[in-house]
Design an enzyme around this catalytic site. Structure first.
Site, PDB file in Angstrom:
ATOM      1  N   SER A  44       0.814  -1.213   0.000  1.00 29.55           N
ATOM      2  CA  SER A  44       0.000   0.000   0.000  1.00 29.55           C
ATOM      3  C   SER A  44       0.848   1.263   0.000  1.00 29.55           C
ATOM      4  O   SER A  44       0.333   2.362  -0.253  1.00 29.55           O
ATOM      5  CB  SER A  44      -0.945   0.017   1.212  1.00 29.55           C
ATOM      6  OG  SER A  44      -1.915  -0.995   1.110  1.00 29.55           O
TER       7      SER A  44
ATOM      8  N   GLY B 183      -4.528  -1.987  -0.654  1.00 30.05           N
ATOM      9  CA  GLY B 183      -3.671  -1.703  -1.789  1.00 30.05           C
ATOM     10  C   GLY B 183      -3.443  -0.214  -1.960  1.00 30.05           C
ATOM     11  O   GLY B 183      -4.071   0.606  -1.289  1.00 30.05           O
TER      12      GLY B 183
ATOM     13  N   GLY C  79      -2.832   3.566  -4.205  1.00 31.86           N
ATOM     14  CA  GLY C  79      -3.365   4.331  -5.318  1.00 31.86           C
ATOM     15  C   GLY C  79      -4.777   4.837  -5.112  1.00 31.86           C
ATOM     16  O   GLY C  79      -5.368   4.731  -4.032  1.00 31.86           O
TER      17      GLY C  79
ATOM     18  N   CYS D 270      -9.580  -1.814   3.581  1.00 35.79           N
ATOM     19  CA  CYS D 270      -8.800  -0.705   3.041  1.00 35.79           C
ATOM     20  C   CYS D 270      -9.208  -0.378   1.603  1.00 35.79           C
ATOM     21  O   CYS D 270     -10.339   0.055   1.383  1.00 35.79           O
ATOM     22  CB  CYS D 270      -7.313  -1.017   3.172  1.00 35.79           C
ATOM     23  SG  CYS D 270      -6.263   0.454   3.136  1.00 35.79           S
TER      24      CYS D 270
ATOM     25  N   GLN E  81     -12.971   0.744  -0.174  1.00 36.07           N
ATOM     26  CA  GLN E  81     -13.246   1.837  -1.101  1.00 36.07           C
ATOM     27  C   GLN E  81     -13.843   1.299  -2.406  1.00 36.07           C
ATOM     28  O   GLN E  81     -14.736   1.932  -2.998  1.00 36.07           O
ATOM     29  CB  GLN E  81     -11.957   2.614  -1.370  1.00 36.07           C
ATOM     30  CG  GLN E  81     -11.391   3.295  -0.137  1.00 36.07           C
ATOM     31  CD  GLN E  81      -9.906   3.589  -0.250  1.00 36.07           C
ATOM     32  OE1 GLN E  81      -9.349   3.617  -1.346  1.00 36.07           O
ATOM     33  NE2 GLN E  81      -9.251   3.793   0.886  1.00 36.07           N
TER      34      GLN E  81
ATOM     35  N   ASN F  17      -3.673   2.358   6.957  1.00 36.15           N
ATOM     36  CA  ASN F  17      -2.748   2.844   5.938  1.00 36.15           C
ATOM     37  C   ASN F  17      -3.550   3.207   4.701  1.00 36.15           C
ATOM     38  O   ASN F  17      -3.747   2.393   3.813  1.00 36.15           O
ATOM     39  CB  ASN F  17      -1.691   1.793   5.594  1.00 36.15           C
ATOM     40  CG  ASN F  17      -0.783   2.252   4.468  1.00 36.15           C
ATOM     41  OD1 ASN F  17      -0.780   3.427   4.109  1.00 36.15           O
ATOM     42  ND2 ASN F  17      -0.022   1.341   3.893  1.00 36.15           N
TER      43      ASN F  17
ATOM     44  N   GLY G 229      -4.817   6.806   2.068  1.00 36.68           N
ATOM     45  CA  GLY G 229      -4.854   8.232   1.779  1.00 36.68           C
ATOM     46  C   GLY G 229      -6.132   8.662   1.093  1.00 36.68           C
ATOM     47  O   GLY G 229      -6.332   9.849   0.842  1.00 36.68           O
ATOM     48  N   PHE G 230      -7.015   7.684   0.765  1.00 33.94           N
ATOM     49  CA  PHE G 230      -8.310   7.966   0.165  1.00 33.94           C
ATOM     50  C   PHE G 230      -9.396   7.389   1.071  1.00 33.94           C
ATOM     51  O   PHE G 230      -9.131   6.516   1.899  1.00 33.94           O
ATOM     52  CB  PHE G 230      -8.416   7.336  -1.229  1.00 33.94           C
ATOM     53  CG  PHE G 230      -7.529   7.986  -2.254  1.00 33.94           C
ATOM     54  CD1 PHE G 230      -8.030   8.940  -3.131  1.00 33.94           C
ATOM     55  CD2 PHE G 230      -6.186   7.643  -2.352  1.00 33.94           C
ATOM     56  CE1 PHE G 230      -7.211   9.544  -4.074  1.00 33.94           C
ATOM     57  CE2 PHE G 230      -5.359   8.227  -3.291  1.00 33.94           C
ATOM     58  CZ  PHE G 230      -5.874   9.192  -4.165  1.00 33.94           C
TER      59      PHE G 230
ATOM     60  N   HIS H  77      -7.091  -2.377   9.033  1.00 37.55           N
ATOM     61  CA  HIS H  77      -6.414  -3.652   8.821  1.00 37.55           C
ATOM     62  C   HIS H  77      -6.586  -4.573  10.029  1.00 37.55           C
ATOM     63  O   HIS H  77      -5.853  -4.462  11.006  1.00 37.55           O
ATOM     64  CB  HIS H  77      -4.914  -3.418   8.596  1.00 37.55           C
ATOM     65  CG  HIS H  77      -4.585  -2.738   7.308  1.00 37.55           C
ATOM     66  ND1 HIS H  77      -3.803  -3.316   6.334  1.00 37.55           N
ATOM     67  CD2 HIS H  77      -4.950  -1.537   6.809  1.00 37.55           C
ATOM     68  CE1 HIS H  77      -3.688  -2.499   5.299  1.00 37.55           C
ATOM     69  NE2 HIS H  77      -4.375  -1.401   5.579  1.00 37.55           N
TER      70      HIS H  77
ATOM     71  N   GLU I 213      -5.787  -7.617  10.332  1.00 38.49           N
ATOM     72  CA  GLU I 213      -4.645  -8.522  10.544  1.00 38.49           C
ATOM     73  C   GLU I 213      -3.569  -7.872  11.399  1.00 38.49           C
ATOM     74  O   GLU I 213      -2.741  -8.556  11.993  1.00 38.49           O
ATOM     75  CB  GLU I 213      -4.062  -8.959   9.194  1.00 38.49           C
ATOM     76  CG  GLU I 213      -3.079  -8.028   8.548  1.00 38.49           C
ATOM     77  CD  GLU I 213      -3.699  -6.757   8.000  1.00 38.49           C
ATOM     78  OE1 GLU I 213      -2.969  -5.772   7.784  1.00 38.49           O
ATOM     79  OE2 GLU I 213      -4.926  -6.741   7.782  1.00 38.49           O
TER      80      GLU I 213
END
Length: 376
Positions: free
Chosen positions: A50, A231, A233, A259, A263, A301, A303-304, A351, A353
């Site tokens: 990520s 992931g 992007g 994550c 989205q 983790n 950013g979107f 997350h 995990e």
């Protein structure tokens, strides 16, 4: 740290420059500079897909003291573009260490910098937002590096899941003594090794598939459940994953996402996504379950984020039936969880995990298994 390490620069998109000492491989590194608030787990951070095309600044002041081992990698390589730390440890003190952090970065060709101003950098990013940046230990002038930063690609619109995904399918089986209970198709948008391992310990035979797998390819495995991973992007660039998600939802197969997978679910349900000012990265994010009122401390983790469907209601209609927002972040109100009410599908922005991080949310894997059991 190497006593002969060269001077280095960290140059931000807005022209802000930090001077420090080169660490890791000499050279230049470009990417979006972000900060991680975790006090441990730098090895897992470095190998988390990520972080593709990002320069990660650690807010913890002392990095490198536990070295690097051969057990804690989350993927096949280091994915960060560059690394920013404050005080690199001059020695490795963990009995598990196989080599130093500096040696690992050099071997991977990752350029890093040690600066005294990681706190100032973090405050700057909180005020101005995450931005493009570069680390340079080549002796170039700040103005020259800044011009190259301005020419580097932005994160908005970046389709990075296909850059980090597995090129070929593979299978993770339960450990010895654990019988196979379910077959799970896991779409690798940037999956961490801890995730299929967590499913496998619960009796899941996990078939990890490339990010571009279609709904037809996923469902051809006749899975008991489908998992969409984390992931890197912009989720708006992942139409292929959204289309696959829609196919899975239409088939009514139990689905769990985390994550980026969350989205992707949001976009499949007709919601928008947007770029956060500086993102959530670390192991101390408080998330509230709106159904129970309970709060969990979680590992993040991203950013979107998914746009809230309506300021006045958490339930909303989709072509797959009614859905609801299940979790929100207590720091900023960001959507942290979604689920469909008549289809066995749910996702969270964090997350479970937790590699590294708290284990408050690990029960979500059990919830997914319960979902698959009920669907039989």
């Amino acid at each position: 740290m190497n006593a002969t390490a060269p001077p280095a620069l960290l140059v931000l998109e807005d022209g802000t420059t930090f001077r420090g000492t080169g660490y890791g491989a000499e050279g230049e590194a470009f990417g979006e500079v972000v900060f991680n608030t975790g006090m441990t787990g730098y090895q897992e951070t470095l190998t988390d897909p990520s972080y593709r095309r990002q320069i990660v600044a650690m807010t913890a002041p002392h990095i490198g003291n536990t070295g690097i081992n051969d057990e804690d990698d989350e993927s096949r390589r280091i994915w960060v573009s560059g690394f920013v730390i404050r005080n690199p440890s001059p020695m490795v003190s963990s009995w598990r260490a196989a080599r130093s952090l500096d040696d690992e970065l050099r071997a991977a060709g990752v350029t890093a910098i040690a600066i005294s101003g990681t706190r100032a950098l973090t405050l700057h990013l909180r005020e101005r937002g995450a931005m493009r940046a570069a680390i340079s230990s080549t002796g170039a002038e700040p103005e020259t590096v800044a011009a190259r930063v301005q020419a580097s690609p932005p994160m908005i619109g970046a389709d990075l899941a296909r850059e980090v995904t597995t090129p070929e399918p593979y299978v993770v089986t339960p450990p010895p003594g654990v019988p196979v209970r379910f077959r799970v198709a896991a779409v690798d948008l940037g999956i961490k090794a801890a995730t299929p391992a967590a499913l496998a310990t619960r009796g899941c035979e996990v078939h990890v598939l490339p990010a571009s797998s279609t709904a037809g390819q996923i469902l051809a495995l006749n899975p008991d459940g489908v998992f969409f991973s984390n992931g890197p992007g912009d989720p708006a660039a992942c139409d292929y994953a959204v289309d696959a998600m829609r196919g899975v939802l239409a088939a009514g197969v139990p689905m769990f996402g985390i994550c980026l997978g969350s989205q992707v679910l949001g976009r499949a349900l007709g919601l928008g996504t947007y770029k956060l000012r500086f993102g959530h990265r670390g192991i101390n994010q408080p998330v509230k379950d709106l159904r129970t009122g309970k709060v969990q401390i979680t590992s993040h983790n991203h950013g979107f984020a998914v746009a809230m469907p309506d300021a006045s209601a958490i339930r909303f209609d989709t072509e797959f039936g009614a859905a609801e927002v299940t979790h929100v972040n207590l720091n900023d109100g960001v959507v942290e969880g979604l689920r469909l009410l008549s289809t066995p599908a749910f996702a969270v922005q964090y997350h479970p995990e937790a590699g590294p991080g708290p284990h408050d949310a690990v029960g979500l894997f059990d919830a997914f298994c319960d979902q698959m059991e009920r669907a039989r």
